[in-house]
Write an enzyme that holds these catalytic residues in place. Structure first.
Site, PDB file in Angstrom:
ATOM      1  N   GLU A 274       1.576   8.543 -72.695  1.00  0.00           N
ATOM      2  CA  GLU A 274       0.276   8.781 -73.345  1.00  0.00           C
ATOM      3  C   GLU A 274      -0.733   9.323 -72.340  1.00  0.00           C
ATOM      4  O   GLU A 274      -1.768   8.702 -72.074  1.00  0.00           O
ATOM      5  CB  GLU A 274      -0.268   7.460 -73.902  1.00  0.00           C
ATOM      6  CG  GLU A 274       0.632   6.753 -74.890  1.00  0.00           C
ATOM      7  CD  GLU A 274       0.133   5.342 -75.220  1.00  0.00           C
ATOM      8  OE1 GLU A 274      -0.822   4.856 -74.580  1.00  0.00           O
ATOM      9  OE2 GLU A 274       0.705   4.731 -76.124  1.00  0.00           O
ATOM     10  N   CYS A 344     -34.898   9.230 -68.156  1.00  0.00           N
ATOM     11  CA  CYS A 344     -35.706   8.229 -67.446  1.00  0.00           C
ATOM     12  C   CYS A 344     -34.875   6.994 -67.115  1.00  0.00           C
ATOM     13  O   CYS A 344     -35.125   5.899 -67.648  1.00  0.00           O
ATOM     14  CB  CYS A 344     -36.895   7.822 -68.289  1.00  0.00           C
ATOM     15  SG  CYS A 344     -37.875   9.227 -68.720  1.00  0.00           S
TER      16      CYS A 344
HETATM   17  N1  LLP Z   1      -3.082   4.918 -73.478  1.00  0.00           N
HETATM   18  C1  LLP Z   1      -3.925   3.888 -73.651  1.00  0.00           C
HETATM   19  C2  LLP Z   1      -3.496   2.743 -74.453  1.00  0.00           C
HETATM   20  C3  LLP Z   1      -5.209   3.915 -73.067  1.00  0.00           C
HETATM   21  O1  LLP Z   1      -6.032   2.893 -73.226  1.00  0.00           O
HETATM   22  C4  LLP Z   1      -5.592   5.043 -72.300  1.00  0.00           C
HETATM   23  C5  LLP Z   1      -6.915   5.105 -71.675  1.00  0.00           C
HETATM   24  C6  LLP Z   1      -4.670   6.109 -72.164  1.00  0.00           C
HETATM   25  C7  LLP Z   1      -3.414   5.992 -72.751  1.00  0.00           C
HETATM   26  C8  LLP Z   1      -4.976   7.348 -71.382  1.00  0.00           C
HETATM   27  O2  LLP Z   1      -5.210   7.083 -70.048  1.00  0.00           O
HETATM   28  P1  LLP Z   1      -5.326   8.275 -68.992  1.00  0.00           P
HETATM   29  O3  LLP Z   1      -3.993   8.998 -68.918  1.00  0.00           O
HETATM   30  O4  LLP Z   1      -6.394   9.177 -69.446  1.00  0.00           O
HETATM   31  O5  LLP Z   1      -5.664   7.613 -67.719  1.00  0.00           O
HETATM   32  N2  LLP Z   1     -13.347   6.498 -69.759  1.00  0.00           N
HETATM   33  C9  LLP Z   1     -12.633   6.235 -68.520  1.00  0.00           C
HETATM   34  C10 LLP Z   1     -11.138   6.114 -68.756  1.00  0.00           C
HETATM   35  C11 LLP Z   1     -10.805   5.029 -69.731  1.00  0.00           C
HETATM   36  C12 LLP Z   1      -9.351   5.030 -70.101  1.00  0.00           C
HETATM   37  C13 LLP Z   1      -9.097   4.131 -71.252  1.00  0.00           C
HETATM   38  N3  LLP Z   1      -7.745   4.152 -71.712  1.00  0.00           N
HETATM   39  C14 LLP Z   1     -12.937   7.341 -67.515  1.00  0.00           C
HETATM   40  O6  LLP Z   1     -13.714   8.236 -67.830  1.00  0.00           O
HETATM   41  O7  LLP Z   1     -12.462   7.274 -66.384  1.00  0.00           O
END
Ligand code: LLP
Length: 411
Positions: A274, A344
């Site tokens: 994922e 702000c």
């Molecule tokens: N699968 C699940 C169950 C997840 O919770 C997430 C991300 C992913 C896959 C994808 O993860 P990735 O490959 O993008 O690392 N907003 C934060 C990142 C939060 C990720 C939450 N879950 C940021 O901007 O760094």
């Protein structure tokens, strides 16, 4: 592959001058390269070729419909976490049998919708959720295939705010409980537990936490085998990190692929990934205009028209996104400069540099690596419209989501 390059002093993304697009559109806006997206998807796919995984793009990292349509064309599935993301993935044409649904708090309405769409797996995160699905399946007279998200109790060595795999985190089910649930439900008439999933965190650059996770799963699957329980799908989640600056190292995807390949020789599960950030981060720039250059004693503030509502990551996680001038001035500021937004709040600041090329008010800059959790995390704070999304299209461009209209925000 890096499609961001200076030609002389002008910044180009693919073969288009960023300034040309900036001059014709209201800033700030997100600017995408689908060529980069295609490269990322194919690179990921190639790296894991020996495993032939199902790649389910984490929609939360980028929710643009055209972005998802492009991924669908490339063969991607989707990892969704809400009914909204599920509907979006289906609207992009992604086959329901390539969609997995994660999240600790799926409502009855969301579960019922997912069941009715016959998605590949609902990755459950508690026994209560499983019981809810059993009720829904019974009332619809269906057999629903589900997964269980394991909590492997592993620290992912990443920013604490994006770590998800320790036992104190709200995610997943402990190994002991999971074992009991699997035994208890092995003959259930309404659900088939066909998958296990894990996701230990995001922006992980080292292999060690992934290796530890595979070791934990390996032992767990062997224990299940002894009980005569087999698992068809193993969803290894996302989390692969990217370099946010030229000084950072890259995550070694091929080494990770080798680990998974060796692991799966014994288990022969269908592997699911994922990835969010790895696929989408470097596909976009956030283009912004300099509103003012304000001098104080020890530095200049470069006040942009982009703010924390347009790019939350610096305020939320202390993340650093490099900012590039769209036209490089040969002269430098002879002092420290700090890029900030107009909101702000003291956290509405982005990054500080020494020796930065001089910028004029009205000049343009762009933030890099904002295709993941950029536009998708943005908000209307301060009644600021959400930025447009624009994709490069050969020598020109296409608006793939228009800027929100102020009049719609003040209705
Ligand atoms: N699968 C699940 C169950 C997840 O919770 C997430 C991300 C992913 C896959 C994808 O993860 P990735 O490959 O993008 O690392 N907003 C934060 C990142 C939060 C990720 C939450 N879950 C940021 O901007 O760094």
């Amino acid at each position: 592959m890096n499609l961001i390059k200076y030609r002389g002093n002008d910044l180009y993304f693919e073969n288009v001058s960023v300034k040309k697009i900036a001059k014709k559109n209201i800033t700030p806006f997100y600017l995408y390269s689908f060529e980069q997206l295609e490269y990322n998807f194919n690179f990921f796919h190639k790296s894991f070729k020996s495993i032939n995984p199902l790649i389910c793009f984490a929609v939360k990292s980028n929710t643009n419909l055209f972005f998802l349509k492009k991924l669908k064309k490339l063969g991607s599935g989707a990892d969704v976490v809400s009914i909204g993301e599920l509907q979006l993935a289906l609207k992009a044409g992604i086959n329901a049998q390539k969609i997995v649904f994660s999240g600790v708090g799926k409502t009855k309405e969301e579960l019922s919708y997912a069941v009715s769409k016959k998605i590949l797996l609902i990755n459950t995160e508690s026994e209560n959720e499983i019981n809810e699905i059993i009720k829904i399946a019974r009332s619809k007279k269906k057999i629903v295939t589900i997964g269980i998200r394991l909590n492997p109790n592993i620290s992912a060595k990443t920013n604490k705010k994006i770590s998800t795999g320790k036992k104190s985190d709200k995610f997943g089910i402990s190994l002991d409980r999971c074992f009991k649930i699997l035994k208890k439900n092995s003959n259930n008439k309404n659900i088939k537990i066909e998958g296990l999933s894990v996701h230990i965190g995001s922006q992980i650059k080292e292999l060690a936490p992934f290796k530890k996770t595979l070791d934990v799963i390996n032992k767990f699957l062997l224990k299940l085998k002894n009980e005569g329980i087999t698992i068809s799908y193993l969803d290894l989640g996302g989390g692969m990190g990217i370099p946010y600056s030229a000084l950072e190292t890259e995550f070694d995807l091929k080494k990770y692929a080798n680990l998974v390949h060796a692991f799966n020789k014994n288990h022969k599960c269908k592997i699911i990934f994922e990835p969010g950030r790895y696929m989408s981060a470097n596909t976009a720039l956030l283009v912004s205009k300099v509103t003012y250059v304000k001098e104080i004693q020890d530095r200049n503030f470069v006040i942009l028209d982009a703010a924390m509502n347009d790019l939350m990551r610096p305020a939320l996680y202390g993340a650093k996104h490099d900012i590039l001038p769209i036209q490089k001035d040969k002269k430098k500021f002879n002092r420290k400069i700090e890029f900030v937004g107009p909101i702000c709040e003291s956290t509405d600041k982005f990054i500080t540099y020494n020796n930065y090329p001089r910028l004029k008010e009205g000049g343009y800059v762009c933030f890099t690596n904002v295709g993941a959790y950029g536009r998708s995390l943005s908000s209307n704070y301060n009644v600021r419209p959400l930025a447009a999304e624009i994709a490069i299209n050969k020598k020109s461009y296409t608006i793939i989501r228009p800027r929100q209209k102020l009049k719609d925000l003040i209705k």
